[in-house]
Write a protein that holds these residues in place. Structure first.
Motif, PDB file in Angstrom:
ATOM      1  N   ASP A 243       0.820  -1.219   0.000  1.00 21.88           N
ATOM      2  CA  ASP A 243       0.000   0.000   0.000  1.00 21.88           C
ATOM      3  C   ASP A 243       0.855   1.271   0.000  1.00 21.88           C
ATOM      4  O   ASP A 243       0.617   2.200   0.755  1.00 21.88           O
ATOM      5  N   VAL A 244       1.851   1.318  -0.880  1.00 18.99           N
ATOM      6  CA  VAL A 244       2.709   2.498  -0.991  1.00 18.99           C
ATOM      7  C   VAL A 244       1.939   3.601  -1.730  1.00 18.99           C
ATOM      8  O   VAL A 244       1.405   3.358  -2.817  1.00 18.99           O
ATOM      9  N   PRO A 245       1.852   4.817  -1.174  1.00 18.10           N
ATOM     10  CA  PRO A 245       1.189   5.900  -1.929  1.00 18.10           C
ATOM     11  C   PRO A 245       1.968   6.240  -3.186  1.00 18.10           C
ATOM     12  O   PRO A 245       3.205   6.232  -3.185  1.00 18.10           O
ATOM     13  N   ARG A 246       1.255   6.528  -4.261  1.00 22.72           N
ATOM     14  CA  ARG A 246       1.921   6.859  -5.522  1.00 22.72           C
ATOM     15  C   ARG A 246       2.877   8.034  -5.343  1.00 22.72           C
ATOM     16  O   ARG A 246       3.923   8.108  -5.981  1.00 22.72           O
ATOM     17  N   SER A 247       2.527   8.955  -4.450  1.00 20.73           N
ATOM     18  CA  SER A 247       3.354  10.137  -4.245  1.00 20.73           C
ATOM     19  C   SER A 247       4.696   9.815  -3.609  1.00 20.73           C
ATOM     20  O   SER A 247       5.553  10.697  -3.490  1.00 20.73           O
ATOM     21  N   ALA A 248       4.917   8.557  -3.192  1.00 16.57           N
ATOM     22  CA  ALA A 248       6.223   8.171  -2.663  1.00 16.57           C
ATOM     23  C   ALA A 248       7.278   8.172  -3.761  1.00 16.57           C
ATOM     24  O   ALA A 248       8.480   8.219  -3.473  1.00 16.57           O
TER      25      ALA A 248
ATOM     26  N   ARG B 120      16.170   2.958  -7.038  1.00 13.59           N
ATOM     27  CA  ARG B 120      15.142   3.803  -6.429  1.00 13.59           C
ATOM     28  C   ARG B 120      13.990   2.980  -5.865  1.00 13.59           C
ATOM     29  O   ARG B 120      13.483   3.272  -4.775  1.00 13.59           O
ATOM     30  N   VAL B 121      13.574   1.944  -6.583  1.00 11.14           N
ATOM     31  CA  VAL B 121      12.527   1.065  -6.050  1.00 11.14           C
ATOM     32  C   VAL B 121      13.043   0.336  -4.807  1.00 11.14           C
ATOM     33  O   VAL B 121      12.314   0.172  -3.816  1.00 11.14           O
ATOM     34  N   ALA B 122      14.304  -0.083  -4.827  1.00 12.19           N
ATOM     35  CA  ALA B 122      14.891  -0.750  -3.664  1.00 12.19           C
ATOM     36  C   ALA B 122      14.896   0.177  -2.449  1.00 12.19           C
ATOM     37  O   ALA B 122      14.648  -0.261  -1.314  1.00 12.19           O
ATOM     38  N   GLU B 123      15.171   1.456  -2.667  1.00 11.50           N
ATOM     39  CA  GLU B 123      15.174   2.412  -1.561  1.00 11.50           C
ATOM     40  C   GLU B 123      13.776   2.550  -0.952  1.00 11.50           C
ATOM     41  O   GLU B 123      13.618   2.577   0.273  1.00 11.50           O
ATOM     42  N   VAL B 124      12.746   2.634  -1.789  1.00 12.85           N
ATOM     43  CA  VAL B 124      11.375   2.750  -1.273  1.00 12.85           C
ATOM     44  C   VAL B 124      10.976   1.454  -0.558  1.00 12.85           C
ATOM     45  O   VAL B 124      10.320   1.487   0.485  1.00 12.85           O
TER      46      VAL B 124
ATOM     47  N   LYS C 258      12.749   4.031   2.629  1.00 14.20           N
ATOM     48  CA  LYS C 258      13.397   5.322   2.424  1.00 14.20           C
ATOM     49  C   LYS C 258      12.679   6.087   1.315  1.00 14.20           C
ATOM     50  O   LYS C 258      11.941   5.506   0.522  1.00 14.20           O
ATOM     51  N   PRO C 259      12.882   7.405   1.241  1.00 22.72           N
ATOM     52  CA  PRO C 259      12.258   8.167   0.150  1.00 22.72           C
ATOM     53  C   PRO C 259      12.921   7.869  -1.188  1.00 22.72           C
ATOM     54  O   PRO C 259      14.087   7.452  -1.244  1.00 22.72           O
ATOM     55  N   ASP C 260      12.184   8.077  -2.261  1.00 18.10           N
ATOM     56  CA  ASP C 260      12.738   7.953  -3.605  1.00 18.10           C
ATOM     57  C   ASP C 260      13.830   9.003  -3.765  1.00 18.10           C
ATOM     58  O   ASP C 260      13.552  10.206  -3.693  1.00 18.10           O
ATOM     59  N   PRO C 261      15.091   8.590  -3.995  1.00 20.84           N
ATOM     60  CA  PRO C 261      16.169   9.573  -4.081  1.00 20.84           C
ATOM     61  C   PRO C 261      16.177  10.374  -5.374  1.00 20.84           C
ATOM     62  O   PRO C 261      16.936  11.330  -5.513  1.00 20.84           O
ATOM     63  N   GLY C 262      15.343   9.984  -6.333  1.00 18.16           N
ATOM     64  CA  GLY C 262      15.332  10.683  -7.605  1.00 18.16           C
ATOM     65  C   GLY C 262      16.506  10.277  -8.479  1.00 18.16           C
ATOM     66  O   GLY C 262      17.296   9.393  -8.137  1.00 18.16           O
TER      67      GLY C 262
END
Length: 353
Positions: free
Chosen positions: A124-129, A155-159, A163-167
């Protein structure tokens, strides 16, 4: 070093009809009912021939595209790879998991289905993550698609790790792992422009209406829908961010008690129970719980007991409420959310299985 772990977009039906079964049974399922056991085909060309033969309106390009997706699902995806499942039944959320077992052609609900065993680590990760560029890739019009733009694997591994998406900051995409068969990726997929526009608006709302300003936006939407709303000032609010009612003075029923959480974390049962207690304190007829990050499954289950007393809005529900009320929102709010209605032809998704 081991082989690079990939990220796969896997959808669960055009309308999300397999999503609940996927999350409950720990699987990823795809359609492609016009193909038999995918492990029985010697190569991707054989899959394409089978799909072409079964197609009511044969199209070689479509068959080849679908064959590549089926081959990626059954042969290229490996244990340890990550799976991204954008949820159509919960539009504001994405399920993230990891493949823990090989492809199986097994009976599910009395029907043979193409499946992978998946452990859904964050359902249930919010899309805004995720930042906009990855959300754009998640909107690919395919059932199976490798996500590899802009360092997606890291980036997916970080979420997944909380953790936040590092971009993405590098000038070029990271090189993809070599595979024997060309597979469908987000680099050559048609994108869902409507979902991309929705994601962009969600990101704008998140940036423009932080902390207490989100309650201000909710209050403006309620006033546009006919309530007289009192938004509490920043600071301790006694459990009610907004008190609202009908009538010229806001004293008529239904009276409404609103709690607004601007956090990216999903609200839990404690927050829900606090709202119910606050409703009793103010003797409100109804309650509204707005949480940007969505709601945990235990909360959703408990909330069913008060389905006609308490409504819940996540980020998607709030944005949809903005759409409904936009023409009646104050000029100040419209200036902060400059929107223009655009009509476009809805493209039939011919690349899904």
């Amino acid at each position: 070093m081991g082989e690079e772990k990939k990220v796969w977009l896997v959808r669960a039906g055009r309308r999300g009809e397999d999503e609940e079964a996927d999350l409950t049974e720990g699987r990823a399922m795809i359609g492609f009912r016009d193909a038999n056991n995918l492990a029985s085909y010697p190569d991707v060309a054989a899959v394409a021939r089978a799909l072409l033969k079964a197609d009511k309106e044969p199209n070689e390009n479509r068959a080849a595209n679908r064959a590549r997706q089926a081959w990626a699902f059954s042969r290229t995806a490996q244990v340890g790879d990550s799976v991204v499942l954008p949820l159509k039944t919960r539009p504001g959320q994405i399920a993230l998991g990891r493949i823990v077992g090989p492809y199986e052609y097994t009976k599910i609900g009395g029907e043979k289905r193409h499946t992978l065993k998946v452990k859904w680590l964050k359902p249930d990760v919010p899309r805004s993550a995720f930042k906009q560029d990855l959300l754009y890739s998640f909107g690919a019009f395919m059932t199976v698609c490798r996500i590899q733009r802009n360092d997606a694997e890291h980036r997916v591994a970080e979420v997944l790790a909380g953790k936040p998406d590092p971009g993405f900051t590098d000038q070029e995409d990271a090189a993809g792992a070599k595979v024997k068969v060309k597979i469908a990726t987000d680099k050559d997929a048609t994108i869902d422009l409507a979902q991309a526009a929705q994601d962009e608006l969600v990101a704008h709302v998140r940036k423009q209406f932080q902390t207490h300003d989100l309650a201000r936006l909710v209050g403006a939407v309620l006033e546009a829908e006919g309530y007289v709303a009192h938004v509490s000032p920043p600071g301790p609010d006694g459990g009610a961010d907004i008190l609202a009612g009908r009538g010229p003075l806001g004293l008529d029923s239904p009276t409404l008690c609103v709690q607004v959480k601007a956090t990216d974390a999903a609200a839990d049962v404690k927050i829900f129970r606090e709202l119910v207690g606050t409703m009793d304190h103010f003797k409100a007829d109804q309650g509204l719980l707005v949480c940007w990050g969505g709601f945990t499954q235990p909360l959703k289950k408990e909330a069913q007991q008060k389905a006609f007393k308490v409504k819940m809005w996540d980020q998607t529900d709030l944005v949809n409420a903005v759409y409904r009320a936009y023409d009646k929102l104050s000029p100040e709010i419209q200036a902060e959310l400059p929107l223009k209605r655009v009509w476009m032809l809805v493209r039939e998704d011919i690349e899904e299985g």
